[in-house]
Design an enzyme around this catalytic site. Structure first.
Site, PDB file in Angstrom:
ATOM      1  CG  ASN A  44      45.795  28.808 -23.808  1.00  0.00           C
ATOM      2  OD1 ASN A  44      45.583  27.756 -24.207  1.00  0.00           O
ATOM      3  ND2 ASN A  44      46.331  29.336 -23.838  1.00  0.00           N
ATOM      4  CE  LYS A  48      49.647  29.955 -24.976  1.00  0.00           C
ATOM      5  NZ  LYS A  48      50.817  31.128 -24.820  1.00  0.00           N
ATOM      6  CG  HIS A  59      45.647  34.011 -25.105  1.00  0.00           C
ATOM      7  ND1 HIS A  59      46.744  33.890 -26.514  1.00  0.00           N
ATOM      8  CD2 HIS A  59      46.014  33.504 -24.482  1.00  0.00           C
ATOM      9  CE1 HIS A  59      47.244  33.912 -26.145  1.00  0.00           C
ATOM     10  NE2 HIS A  59      47.478  33.534 -24.758  1.00  0.00           N
ATOM     11  CD  GLU A  96      49.133  32.408 -28.164  1.00  0.00           C
ATOM     12  OE1 GLU A  96      48.742  31.423 -27.956  1.00  0.00           O
ATOM     13  OE2 GLU A  96      50.191  32.491 -27.555  1.00  0.00           O
ATOM     14  CD  GLU A 126      47.214  35.568 -20.598  1.00  0.00           C
ATOM     15  OE1 GLU A 126      47.684  34.414 -19.992  1.00  0.00           O
ATOM     16  OE2 GLU A 126      47.322  35.091 -21.421  1.00  0.00           O
ATOM     17  N   GLY A 144      55.266  32.709 -23.398  1.00  0.00           N
ATOM     18  CA  GLY A 144      55.946  32.216 -24.072  1.00  0.00           C
ATOM     19  C   GLY A 144      56.982  32.346 -24.455  1.00  0.00           C
ATOM     20  CB  SER A 178      57.240  33.139 -18.733  1.00  0.00           C
ATOM     21  OG  SER A 178      56.866  33.355 -19.465  1.00  0.00           O
TER      22      SER A 178
HETATM   23  P1  PGA Z   1      52.799  30.900 -21.370  1.00  0.00           P
HETATM   24  O1  PGA Z   1      51.486  31.445 -22.357  1.00  0.00           O
HETATM   25  O2  PGA Z   1      52.795  30.684 -20.099  1.00  0.00           O
HETATM   26  O3  PGA Z   1      53.594  29.755 -22.107  1.00  0.00           O
HETATM   27  O4  PGA Z   1      53.802  32.536 -21.087  1.00  0.00           O
HETATM   28  C1  PGA Z   1      50.836  31.892 -20.633  1.00  0.00           C
HETATM   29  C2  PGA Z   1      48.892  31.786 -22.087  1.00  0.00           C
HETATM   30  O5  PGA Z   1      49.771  32.594 -23.188  1.00  0.00           O
HETATM   31  O6  PGA Z   1      48.428  32.534 -21.689  1.00  0.00           O
END
Ligand code: PGA
Length: 257
Positions: free
Chosen positions: A15, A17, A101, A103, A173, A179, A219
């Protein structure tokens, strides 16, 4: 054979982003293509920002790497300023789409019912949804993680038939791991993945929980991927930060083989 025991084909999705405009996206796709073309052990997808999708689709043609959307609007077309539909994604060669997601749930108002509409919109448009679920740290510490994830699953998938469900990939997740560098332990992740598979097993015929892939996200890096992916109910990873550097992402794909 229990649903956990049959080996599903691993799936690693990146992803990107809001990173990688067309030129940078093209360079990253080119680097992935060099290594991944022709490998057949792991399904791989990348989700660039919308603007970079056509470039990445063109670059990854014949590589076997899929291109995913990060989001879609539930309607096929209409007066929805700033939005992109599943049909449009399909037209430019996208095959998967991330839905729900954290976010988008936290920052852009995606409710459980809007996420459900997006899952259905994906299937209508011929896209394979990657449905994200996961609890916040407060919810985990209050002992509500299972309840939150079950609620998100019921809301998003409740009206799908047993025949539609295998088109869906679930990504667990935990919000506290996204993140943050704070990855769930393999045991913590496995426990929730087993809960999710159990949720499916209680409601659908055995081929559904046995065949559906459940990815872990939060992560994931080359250094922790193997431990997570060795768990019986973890079928792959949804990768944010580490998907932005080709060698980091390729290390995760290698760990899935
Ligand atoms: P990350 O993000 O690997 O940077 O923690 C995962 C995601 O948001 O799908």
């Amino acid at each position: 054979m229990t649903p956990s025991e049959s080996r599903r084909r691993p799936f690693i999705a990146g992803n990107w982003k809001m990173y990688k405009g067309p030129a940078e996206a093209d360079a990253l796709a080119e680097a992935l293509k060099r290594t991944l073309t022709g490998q057949a052990q792991v399904d791989v997808a990348v989700a660039p920002p919308f603007l970079s999708i056509p470039t990445v689709v063109a670059r990854l043609r014949h590589s076997g790497v899929h291109v995913a959307g990060q989001n879609l609007h539930p309607e096929p077309s209409g007066a929805f300023t700033g939005e992109i539909s599943g049909e449009m994604l399909r037209q430019v060669g996208v095959t998967y789409c991330i839905v729900g997601h954290s976010e988008r749930r936290a920052l852009f108002g995606d409710t459980d019912s809007f996420v459900e509409k997006k899952v259905h919109a994906c299937l209508r448009a011929g896209l394979l949804p990657i449905l994200c679920v996961g609890e916040t740290l407060d919810e985990r510490e209050a002992g509500q993680a299972d309840a939150v994830v079950s609620r998100q699953l019921a809301a998003a998938l409740g009206k799908l038939s047993s025949d539609q469900l295998p088109s869906v990939t679930i990504a667990y997740e935990p919000v506290w791991a996204i993140g943050t560098g704070r990855v769930a332990t393999p045991a913590q992740a496995q426990e929730m993945h087993a809960t999710i598979r159990g949720w499916l097993a209680e409601r659908y015929p055995a081929f559904v929980p046995r065949g559906m892939r459940i990815l872990y996200g939060g992560s994931v890096k080359g250094s922790n991927a193997a431990g997570l992916l060795s768990q019986p109910d973890i079928d792959g990873a949804l990768v944010g930060g580490a998907s932005l550097v080709a060698e980091d992402f390729l290390a995760i794909v290698a760990a899935a083989k």
